[in-house]
Write a protein that holds these residues in place. Sequence first.
Motif, mmCIF file in Angstrom:
data_model
loop_
_atom_site.group_PDB
_atom_site.id
_atom_site.type_symbol
_atom_site.label_atom_id
_atom_site.label_comp_id
_atom_site.label_asym_id
_atom_site.label_seq_id
_atom_site.Cartn_x
_atom_site.Cartn_y
_atom_site.Cartn_z
ATOM 1 N N ILE A 1 26.821 36.243 51.617
ATOM 2 C CA ILE A 1 26.360 35.632 50.563
ATOM 3 C C ILE A 1 27.639 35.410 49.527
ATOM 4 O O ILE A 1 28.312 36.476 49.240
ATOM 5 C CB ILE A 1 25.360 36.419 50.004
ATOM 6 C CG1 ILE A 1 24.160 36.529 50.808
ATOM 7 C CG2 ILE A 1 24.857 35.831 48.633
ATOM 8 C CD1 ILE A 1 23.032 37.678 50.496
ATOM 9 N N SER B 1 26.311 34.053 43.672
ATOM 10 C CA SER B 1 24.969 33.565 44.215
ATOM 11 C C SER B 1 23.958 34.851 43.970
ATOM 12 O O SER B 1 24.155 35.756 43.600
ATOM 13 C CB SER B 1 24.977 33.677 45.721
ATOM 14 O OG SER B 1 26.168 32.667 46.001
ATOM 15 N N ALA C 1 20.316 35.928 46.201
ATOM 16 C CA ALA C 1 19.343 35.816 47.045
ATOM 17 C C ALA C 1 18.350 36.796 47.304
ATOM 18 O O ALA C 1 18.576 37.747 46.225
ATOM 19 C CB ALA C 1 20.457 35.705 48.424
ATOM 20 N N LEU D 1 17.316 31.570 48.777
ATOM 21 C CA LEU D 1 18.533 31.454 47.920
ATOM 22 C C LEU D 1 18.137 30.950 46.733
ATOM 23 O O LEU D 1 17.847 29.749 46.933
ATOM 24 C CB LEU D 1 19.702 30.506 48.761
ATOM 25 C CG LEU D 1 20.775 30.499 48.167
ATOM 26 C CD1 LEU D 1 21.851 31.677 48.236
ATOM 27 C CD2 LEU D 1 21.791 29.446 49.168
#
Lengths: 201, 478
Positions: free
Chosen positions: B182, B186, B188, B206
């Motif tokens: 990842i 980001s 997720a 995501l």
Amino acid sequence: MGIRTSTTTDPALVKKAQGGDKDAFVQLYDMYKVRIMNYVYRTIGDYQVAEEVTQETFIKAHRHIRRYRPTGTFSAWLYRIASNLSKNTLRNLHRRGFRRSISTIGEGRDIWEAVENHSTRPDYAAQQKELYSRIQKALGKIRMPHRETLILHDIEGLSYSDVARITGCKEGTVASRLSRGRREFKKLMAVHQIRKTGDEQ
Amino acid sequence: MKGHIPDILLARFVDGTASPSDKRRVESHIKACPDCRREAADGRSARDLLVRAGNVRLTPSFDEAFLYRLRQEEIGREISGTSFLNRLMDRVSFSIFMEPVRLRVAAVAAAILVAIAASIPLLPARQPVIVASAGKSEIFNAEVGRWVRAGLDGTVRRGDIIRVSGSGHLDIALGNVYTVRIEGGSEAVATRPNAGWVRRNMKFSLARGEMLVGTGKSFGKRAFEVDTAAALATATGTFFKVSVVGEEETLVQVKEGTVSLRSKFGIETEESLVKISPGKKSAVMPGRLPEPARPMTEYEIQSLSSAYRNMGFERAEIETSPDGEAVSLILPKGPERVDELLRPCSILVKNAPGEVIRLIEESQRLANSQDYSGAVRKLHEVLARHPDPRYNSELKLYLGAQLYSLLHEPDKAIAEFEDVAKHGKKEWRSLALAAIAEILDRSARENRSEAKKVFKEIMNTYPDYPESQLARRRLKNM
């Protein structure tokens, strides 16, 4: 009882396996799997890991069977692979911090082959299994070279020369390791005995 | 005899293998020396106890598991040094997990679990862990109900939210099954990080940022899904990257295998699903249909490759070069690549004429069903009917490896390798020579000197190729 199957392998079977005959290899596997598992389990002391190492031993043997030269017995060659793999595994596990758990795992689980019915006493089998566990516990406390020599010679019934070949030392060293290992083993078993009678009182 | 009996002699005496004169000496000594008498008796009793040690029982599924692995080994899949260690760690953590339970019922349950675990060796029963981390990452642990700093070896559980800040990245791996990275910036969710005991697909969601998925050798036939606001990407046994960019646009780039990209727009139609093959990409906006797959740019291919290299996927090293290699051999870069080749290795076919792809696929199907001579025949057919300098060398190497490992025809294999070594592409010549040397070295002792000669030739002719390292090492051991 330690296994006393014949150590002579049909050289034709090995030859066939070297030529790529899978059935021949599987026959060899069937002949030796219990002996290798016994050896690995006693060396490592963890049932799960021993199964994994035993399988890997035969996978490695299969991969490199063409490199086997009939100067020593086939079983000695297999034990040698198993021995190296077991030691590497122990090193790897210790490095990852599994030192303490290893020696205690497997207790209380029924991992022993059923005892042959020598006696009509109903508690005979249970007693035998307890003895097996005690032997295993004592072995686990003996230093590696001595432990390995005891397992190979006294339990697996290999000759001095085979043990020397597997462990990579001289026959004289095998003999002296046997003496020292047996002394250590006897002491450990005696300590257990004393503790046990002490508990009962 | 002066002093006491030396250990060497004692063992031989106890085992009855001492020479008659030694035996007499020891016997006369122990008559007079109570210490040595006790020593000999102790040695004998220790030995007698050990002889009586019981045999360990094998798990009922032991043979089945072994034969499965042997089959995998034969078709050249899975099982190498590293995967052995991984399997081992699975087993160890399992043991430790069970250790404190001493009840009889638990022992029976454990035995059953062991049987299941051994019969399905690829099914992991554990949580993925964090294997690499750069920069600051946080995990919202659903059980505790708060954010915790994500550190190495921390586990990721179902429903955990993972946030990676700025320029860092976080790699999460489930043993040999998969590794996901990842990227920084980001967020997720580990929707289903583990297939569990039922073979279900693994799934991450995501919300924003980028995520790379790499599946490992033990991935099997499951699928890996990445869910975004706009789409669901489902992959089987592959390497692919999903990014959520700009206004929640989902972009999928595929390096290996095939990814199905399905938009979450209205009802499912044929057009809402796009299949993306290696070297291609596709994008989908929320509420729209996905774009048709189109080739990635050279820069995108290179940065994807280097990301996977960075994640430790060496096997995925070889990539379609921009001018389009038709057949790639999946090999590591180092001197050990000859081992992988002879296993035999896997190949990847792209941009080749349809007939060639069909024949190679048929060959692989035959090899999988253990009809090795049929598989080799198909490869010969490709070489005879569609000779093409773009892939001849690669196919010949592959053919040689199959002849050697599957059909056990070392002479024919060597002939193919010799052809590559003399007339093939320059980049493969040293590998072909190394393969010849390995085969000679593994076959019979009288071929050793031949093998030596070939290794010397590699060192002299191809000093800059990885095989020269191998040759130096092997010559030293010979």
